[in-house]
Scaffold this active site. Structure first.
Site, PDB file in Angstrom:
ATOM      1  N   ARG A 298      14.983 -26.804   0.957  1.00  0.00           N
ATOM      2  CA  ARG A 298      14.427 -26.680   2.485  1.00  0.00           C
ATOM      3  C   ARG A 298      13.828 -27.990   2.654  1.00  0.00           C
ATOM      4  O   ARG A 298      14.038 -28.493   4.011  1.00  0.00           O
ATOM      5  CB  ARG A 298      13.246 -25.679   2.526  1.00  0.00           C
ATOM      6  CG  ARG A 298      12.647 -25.544   4.174  1.00  0.00           C
ATOM      7  CD  ARG A 298      11.444 -25.038   4.079  1.00  0.00           C
ATOM      8  NE  ARG A 298      10.186 -25.510   3.510  1.00  0.00           N
ATOM      9  CZ  ARG A 298       9.162 -25.904   4.191  1.00  0.00           C
ATOM     10  NH1 ARG A 298       8.979 -25.718   5.612  1.00  0.00           N
ATOM     11  NH2 ARG A 298       8.097 -26.476   3.787  1.00  0.00           N
ATOM     12  N   SER A 313      11.315 -23.461   8.498  1.00  0.00           N
ATOM     13  CA  SER A 313      10.302 -23.028   7.447  1.00  0.00           C
ATOM     14  C   SER A 313      10.960 -22.132   6.318  1.00  0.00           C
ATOM     15  O   SER A 313      12.405 -22.130   6.491  1.00  0.00           O
ATOM     16  CB  SER A 313       8.934 -22.048   7.958  1.00  0.00           C
ATOM     17  OG  SER A 313       9.614 -20.854   8.640  1.00  0.00           O
ATOM     18  N   ASP A 356       1.004 -13.498  13.421  1.00  0.00           N
ATOM     19  CA  ASP A 356      -0.183 -13.505  13.771  1.00  0.00           C
ATOM     20  C   ASP A 356      -0.673 -14.288  14.980  1.00  0.00           C
ATOM     21  O   ASP A 356      -0.460 -15.596  14.949  1.00  0.00           O
ATOM     22  CB  ASP A 356      -1.028 -14.296  12.626  1.00  0.00           C
ATOM     23  CG  ASP A 356      -2.346 -14.445  12.669  1.00  0.00           C
ATOM     24  OD1 ASP A 356      -3.082 -13.410  13.158  1.00  0.00           O
ATOM     25  OD2 ASP A 356      -3.142 -15.415  12.066  1.00  0.00           O
ATOM     26  N   GLN A 385       7.503 -17.526  17.965  1.00  0.00           N
ATOM     27  CA  GLN A 385       6.341 -18.086  17.780  1.00  0.00           C
ATOM     28  C   GLN A 385       5.521 -18.709  18.867  1.00  0.00           C
ATOM     29  O   GLN A 385       4.227 -18.612  19.041  1.00  0.00           O
ATOM     30  CB  GLN A 385       6.533 -19.031  16.622  1.00  0.00           C
ATOM     31  CG  GLN A 385       5.751 -18.419  15.122  1.00  0.00           C
ATOM     32  CD  GLN A 385       6.064 -19.668  14.247  1.00  0.00           C
ATOM     33  OE1 GLN A 385       6.883 -20.294  13.945  1.00  0.00           O
ATOM     34  NE2 GLN A 385       4.986 -19.684  13.357  1.00  0.00           N
ATOM     35  N   SER A 406       7.083  -9.090   6.571  1.00  0.00           N
ATOM     36  CA  SER A 406       5.727  -9.708   6.824  1.00  0.00           C
ATOM     37  C   SER A 406       5.187 -10.734   5.906  1.00  0.00           C
ATOM     38  O   SER A 406       5.326 -10.154   4.675  1.00  0.00           O
ATOM     39  CB  SER A 406       4.607  -8.484   6.618  1.00  0.00           C
ATOM     40  OG  SER A 406       3.454  -8.822   6.813  1.00  0.00           O
ATOM     41  N   SER A 410       1.898 -16.599   4.347  1.00  0.00           N
ATOM     42  CA  SER A 410       1.434 -17.793   5.179  1.00  0.00           C
ATOM     43  C   SER A 410      -0.007 -17.766   5.533  1.00  0.00           C
ATOM     44  O   SER A 410      -0.611 -18.930   5.933  1.00  0.00           O
ATOM     45  CB  SER A 410       2.280 -17.696   6.693  1.00  0.00           C
ATOM     46  OG  SER A 410       2.051 -16.873   7.111  1.00  0.00           O
ATOM     47  N   HIS A 459      10.984   7.060   1.780  1.00  0.00           N
ATOM     48  CA  HIS A 459      11.537   8.147   0.549  1.00  0.00           C
ATOM     49  C   HIS A 459      12.205   9.167   1.050  1.00  0.00           C
ATOM     50  O   HIS A 459      13.073   9.670   0.139  1.00  0.00           O
ATOM     51  CB  HIS A 459      10.523   8.538  -0.578  1.00  0.00           C
ATOM     52  CG  HIS A 459      10.828   8.060  -1.976  1.00  0.00           C
ATOM     53  ND1 HIS A 459      12.237   8.305  -2.310  1.00  0.00           N
ATOM     54  CD2 HIS A 459      10.032   8.430  -2.960  1.00  0.00           C
ATOM     55  CE1 HIS A 459      12.299   8.395  -3.557  1.00  0.00           C
ATOM     56  NE2 HIS A 459      11.025   8.006  -4.025  1.00  0.00           N
ATOM     57  N   ASP A 463      16.246   5.962  -2.005  1.00  0.00           N
ATOM     58  CA  ASP A 463      15.750   6.136  -3.283  1.00  0.00           C
ATOM     59  C   ASP A 463      15.380   4.700  -3.973  1.00  0.00           C
ATOM     60  O   ASP A 463      15.787   3.822  -3.536  1.00  0.00           O
ATOM     61  CB  ASP A 463      16.702   6.992  -4.028  1.00  0.00           C
ATOM     62  CG  ASP A 463      17.971   6.353  -4.243  1.00  0.00           C
ATOM     63  OD1 ASP A 463      18.009   5.212  -4.341  1.00  0.00           O
ATOM     64  OD2 ASP A 463      18.963   7.103  -4.188  1.00  0.00           O
TER      65      ASP A 463
HETATM   66  N1  CO6 Z   1       4.108 -19.278   0.887  1.00  0.00           N
HETATM   67  C1  CO6 Z   1       3.986 -20.862   1.087  1.00  0.00           C
HETATM   68  N2  CO6 Z   1       4.103 -21.310   2.169  1.00  0.00           N
HETATM   69  C2  CO6 Z   1       4.347 -20.775   3.222  1.00  0.00           C
HETATM   70  C3  CO6 Z   1       4.457 -19.412   3.140  1.00  0.00           C
HETATM   71  C4  CO6 Z   1       4.404 -18.601   1.888  1.00  0.00           C
HETATM   72  N3  CO6 Z   1       4.573 -17.508   1.888  1.00  0.00           N
HETATM   73  N4  CO6 Z   1       5.047 -19.012   4.183  1.00  0.00           N
HETATM   74  C5  CO6 Z   1       5.001 -19.932   5.249  1.00  0.00           C
HETATM   75  N5  CO6 Z   1       4.800 -21.121   4.378  1.00  0.00           N
HETATM   76  C6  CO6 Z   1       4.625 -22.635   5.028  1.00  0.00           C
HETATM   77  C7  CO6 Z   1       5.639 -22.753   5.957  1.00  0.00           C
HETATM   78  O1  CO6 Z   1       6.830 -23.045   5.212  1.00  0.00           O
HETATM   79  C8  CO6 Z   1       5.223 -23.890   6.689  1.00  0.00           C
HETATM   80  O2  CO6 Z   1       5.196 -25.222   5.852  1.00  0.00           O
HETATM   81  P1  CO6 Z   1       5.387 -26.516   6.425  1.00  0.00           P
HETATM   82  O3  CO6 Z   1       6.783 -26.468   7.235  1.00  0.00           O
HETATM   83  O4  CO6 Z   1       5.728 -27.373   5.405  1.00  0.00           O
HETATM   84  O5  CO6 Z   1       4.384 -26.804   7.378  1.00  0.00           O
HETATM   85  C9  CO6 Z   1       3.770 -23.551   6.749  1.00  0.00           C
HETATM   86  O6  CO6 Z   1       3.429 -22.570   6.017  1.00  0.00           O
HETATM   87  C10 CO6 Z   1       3.493 -22.839   8.307  1.00  0.00           C
HETATM   88  O7  CO6 Z   1       4.362 -21.999   8.516  1.00  0.00           O
HETATM   89  P2  CO6 Z   1       4.417 -20.826   9.657  1.00  0.00           P
HETATM   90  O8  CO6 Z   1       3.605 -19.892   9.617  1.00  0.00           O
HETATM   91  O9  CO6 Z   1       4.139 -21.787  10.962  1.00  0.00           O
HETATM   92  O10 CO6 Z   1       5.835 -20.498   9.929  1.00  0.00           O
HETATM   93  P3  CO6 Z   1       6.739 -19.462   8.945  1.00  0.00           P
HETATM   94  O11 CO6 Z   1       7.991 -19.463   9.683  1.00  0.00           O
HETATM   95  O12 CO6 Z   1       6.571 -19.587   7.525  1.00  0.00           O
HETATM   96  O13 CO6 Z   1       6.102 -18.023   9.530  1.00  0.00           O
HETATM   97  C11 CO6 Z   1       5.001 -16.414  10.955  1.00  0.00           C
HETATM   98  C12 CO6 Z   1       6.179 -17.558  10.582  1.00  0.00           C
HETATM   99  C13 CO6 Z   1       5.525 -15.664  12.159  1.00  0.00           C
HETATM  100  C14 CO6 Z   1       5.570 -15.532   9.751  1.00  0.00           C
HETATM  101  C15 CO6 Z   1       3.565 -16.785  10.839  1.00  0.00           C
HETATM  102  O14 CO6 Z   1       3.275 -17.854  11.558  1.00  0.00           O
HETATM  103  C16 CO6 Z   1       2.823 -15.745  10.709  1.00  0.00           C
HETATM  104  O15 CO6 Z   1       2.180 -15.157  11.801  1.00  0.00           O
HETATM  105  N6  CO6 Z   1       2.189 -15.205   9.627  1.00  0.00           N
HETATM  106  C17 CO6 Z   1       1.165 -14.259   9.535  1.00  0.00           C
HETATM  107  C18 CO6 Z   1       2.079 -12.964   9.308  1.00  0.00           C
HETATM  108  C19 CO6 Z   1       0.744 -11.803   9.153  1.00  0.00           C
HETATM  109  O16 CO6 Z   1      -0.026 -11.620  10.047  1.00  0.00           O
HETATM  110  N7  CO6 Z   1       1.257 -10.700   8.418  1.00  0.00           N
HETATM  111  C20 CO6 Z   1       0.338  -9.765   8.048  1.00  0.00           C
HETATM  112  C21 CO6 Z   1       0.768  -8.605   8.381  1.00  0.00           C
HETATM  113  S1  CO6 Z   1      -0.056  -7.041   7.931  1.00  0.00           S
HETATM  114  O17 CO6 Z   1       1.361  -7.488   5.956  1.00  0.00           O
HETATM  115  C22 CO6 Z   1       0.475  -6.939   6.477  1.00  0.00           C
HETATM  116  C23 CO6 Z   1       1.021  -5.330   4.799  1.00  0.00           C
HETATM  117  C24 CO6 Z   1       0.073  -5.947   5.551  1.00  0.00           C
HETATM  118  C25 CO6 Z   1      -1.155  -6.625   4.705  1.00  0.00           C
END
Ligand code: CO6
Length: 489
Positions: A298, A313, A356, A385, A406, A410, A459, A463
């Site tokens: 990447r 990303s 988010d 986004q 999910s 991030s 489930h 499985d």
């Molecule tokens: N690890 C490390 N770095 C990360 C990760 C992870 N997992 N994910 C993204 N990033 C980095 C990403 O590569 C970008 O790095 P740079 O390009 O170097 O700047 C940076 O963080 C920002 O990324 P961005 O969030 O803008 O974009 P991405 O395509 O990775 O994610 C998205 C898009 C829509 C998923 C994110 O913007 C978002 O909204 N995340 C939150 C999702 C959320 O709320 N999940 C909770 C749902 S409830 O899951 C749930 C089971 C329950 C707990």
């Protein structure tokens, strides 16, 4: 927000709508119009309609009582029976013209602006801000300028899901077509293919006026601009990453006395959907993925994508790997009917991405991932986004998911236990990528980029062995992203 006057615009729009109706309903008796079945053609009424949103339009229907028109909140589909009134843009006594914004409502899917169909004066608001407005019940009364102003109301009908998907896909694939999301939405609402419109903006960018001109040429009328908000386009040459949603606003402080209030808006929708989701017997499976090679890949590709105006990303790789695996495990891209009698295997890999947004957690879907390159997935994710940040995700983008991811990582989460989103049968939660010590093939300790992934599956259909095989394949694709090349079409 004060009501804007738009008298001459209203006349032109009415003319357009009348001409279009004449064209659409040629050969049909006038009296039959009221009972016509739903057809996509009638969707044009949204361009003079009451709601503006991506995809399926919300709309009102009117019952005429003398010169006072009563707007009712019509059935908006998706099982939605109520919306929360977020904000009124008018008060009783305000003068409004057709297409002036009246209020903003929030369903569990999207935030939508309702606009006036009539020139007149607001006679009554049926709700206060934050009240829950019910589908089928009056929303607002408008005293029209004259009885002749009141045209026969038609129900606005959604474009069939299939047609909408095809259209969306055509736009995603047409990477050279430049247009803002709002312009794409206007085109989509009116069944116009962007590829058929000549763009008059810089580098051929299609502007709102081009769509309106195109419509006018089709119908022989002049259509003035409609009052919807455009999301500023990000320049292709010098992209800036999609802005992150603003930090969470300070929370209310409860001290001294407990406060009980009705559950509203997102909380209410979440309570309903999660209660339904947890009636599904969940199977859980977790694993770790060494993403060191993907991290390096990447880093190499990011600048390339950026030159094309695309933020790359990790998510596009995760999403594409998911789709490749779904091709091998179609049971994970299926749904079970309510009586547990039939399985439907979905042809499209529509991967929902928990996001988010400025409005809270929403799950827009990247449609037809099986047909998209990783770059195209990234481009679509960028678009979603940007819409999420602007609070402008609409029903078309928020529906139709067949599998979800999910990325809690991030935000900083390491592990999660995701909840299935029915009618889907599986979901994956991705933790943050951490640099951790691991052994290489020769037994030396190295610094590796490790991510936890947790899968939940229904489930009743899936499985543990199937989920584990899917997870292994997904892990292997991302551990060795070059291996994905062999499977890309
Ligand atoms: N690890 C490390 N770095 C990360 C990760 C992870 N997992 N994910 C993204 N990033 C980095 C990403 O590569 C970008 O790095 P740079 O390009 O170097 O700047 C940076 O963080 C920002 O990324 P961005 O969030 O803008 O974009 P991405 O395509 O990775 O994610 C998205 C898009 C829509 C998923 C994110 O913007 C978002 O909204 N995340 C939150 C999702 C959320 O709320 N999940 C909770 C749902 S409830 O899951 C749930 C089971 C329950 C707990």
């Amino acid at each position: 927000m004060a009501a804007m006057t738009r008298g001459s615009s209203a006349v032109f729009r009415r003319l357009l709508i009348q001409q279009y109706r004449r064209r659409c309903f040629q050969g049909r008796s006038h009296s039959a119009l009221g009972s016509l079945p739903a057809t996509p053609h009638r969707k044009l009424a949204t361009c003079g309609g009451s709601f503006r949103m991506l995809g399926r339009p919300l709309h009102t229907s009117a019952a005429r009582t003398g010169a006072v028109v009563q707007f009712k909140l019509s059935d908006i589909g998706e099982g939605i029976t109520e919306v929360t009134v977020k904000e009124w843009y008018v008060k009783e006594g305000d003068k409004v013209s057709q297409f002036d914004s009246i209020c903003e409502v929030q369903s569990d899917k999207a935030s939508v602006t309702i606009t006036s169909r009539y020139d007149g004066v607001i006679a009554k608001l049926y709700y206060r801000a934050d009240d829950v407005a019910l589908v089928g019940k009056p929303l607002v009364d408008i005293e029209t300028d004259s009885a002749s102003d009141v045209t026969q109301e038609e129900d606005v009908v959604e474009t069939p899901a299939m047609a909408r998907e095809e259209h969306t896909h055509q736009e995603i694939k047409g990477v050279k077509i430049q247009a803002t999301p709002a312009v794409r939405r206007l085109a989509m609402e009116n069944n116009i293919k962007l590829s058929e419109v000549l763009g008059s903006g810089k580098d051929g960018r299609i502007l709102k006026e081009d769509i309106l001109d195109f419509l006018a040429k089709q119908t022989g009328a002049i259509l003035p601009p409609s009052p919807f908000h455009e999301i500023p386009a990000r320049p292709l040459a010098a992209p800036s990453p999609a802005p992150r949603p603003p930090p969470v606003a300070p929370q209310r402080v409860f001290a001294g006395k407990d406060v009980t209030e009705p559950l509203k808006g997102f909380h209410k929708a979440m309570a309903k959907s999660m209660t339904a989701a947890l009636s599904i017997p969940h199977l859980g499976l977790c694993d770790q993925v060494d993403l060191s090679r993907l991290v390096a890949l990447r880093a190499e590709l990011k600048a390339d994508a950026q030159c094309r105006g695309i933020k790359l990303s990790f998510m596009p790789f995760f999403i594409k790997a998911t789709s490749l695996c779904l091709s091998h495990f179609p049971i994970l891209n299926a749904s079970l009917d309510e009586g547990c009698q039939n399985i439907t295997y979905k042809a499209s890999h529509n991967v929902g991405v928990a996001m988010d947004t400025s409005l809270g957690l929403l799950v827009p879907t990247v449609k037809n991932v099986q047909l998209l390159s990783i770059l195209e997935v990234a481009q679509e994710l960028n678009r979603l986004q940007a819409l999420g940040t602007a609070g402008q995700l609409g029903t078309a983008d928020l529906s139709g998911g067949t599998f979800s991811l999910s990325n809690i990582g991030s935000i900083g989460g390491t592990y999660a236990k995701p909840v299935i989103r029915p009618p889907e049968v599986a979901i994956g939660a991705l933790g943050k990528i951490q640099v951790l010590p691991r052994f290489d093939a020769s037994g030396h300790v190295i610094a590796a980029h490790v991510m936890n992934v947790s899968w939940s599956a229904d489930h009743r259909l899936v499985d543990g062995a199937t989920m584990c095989r899917f997870s292994n394949m997904w892990r292997d694709f991302l551990h060795n992203p070059a291996g994905m090349l062999l499977h890309l079409k």
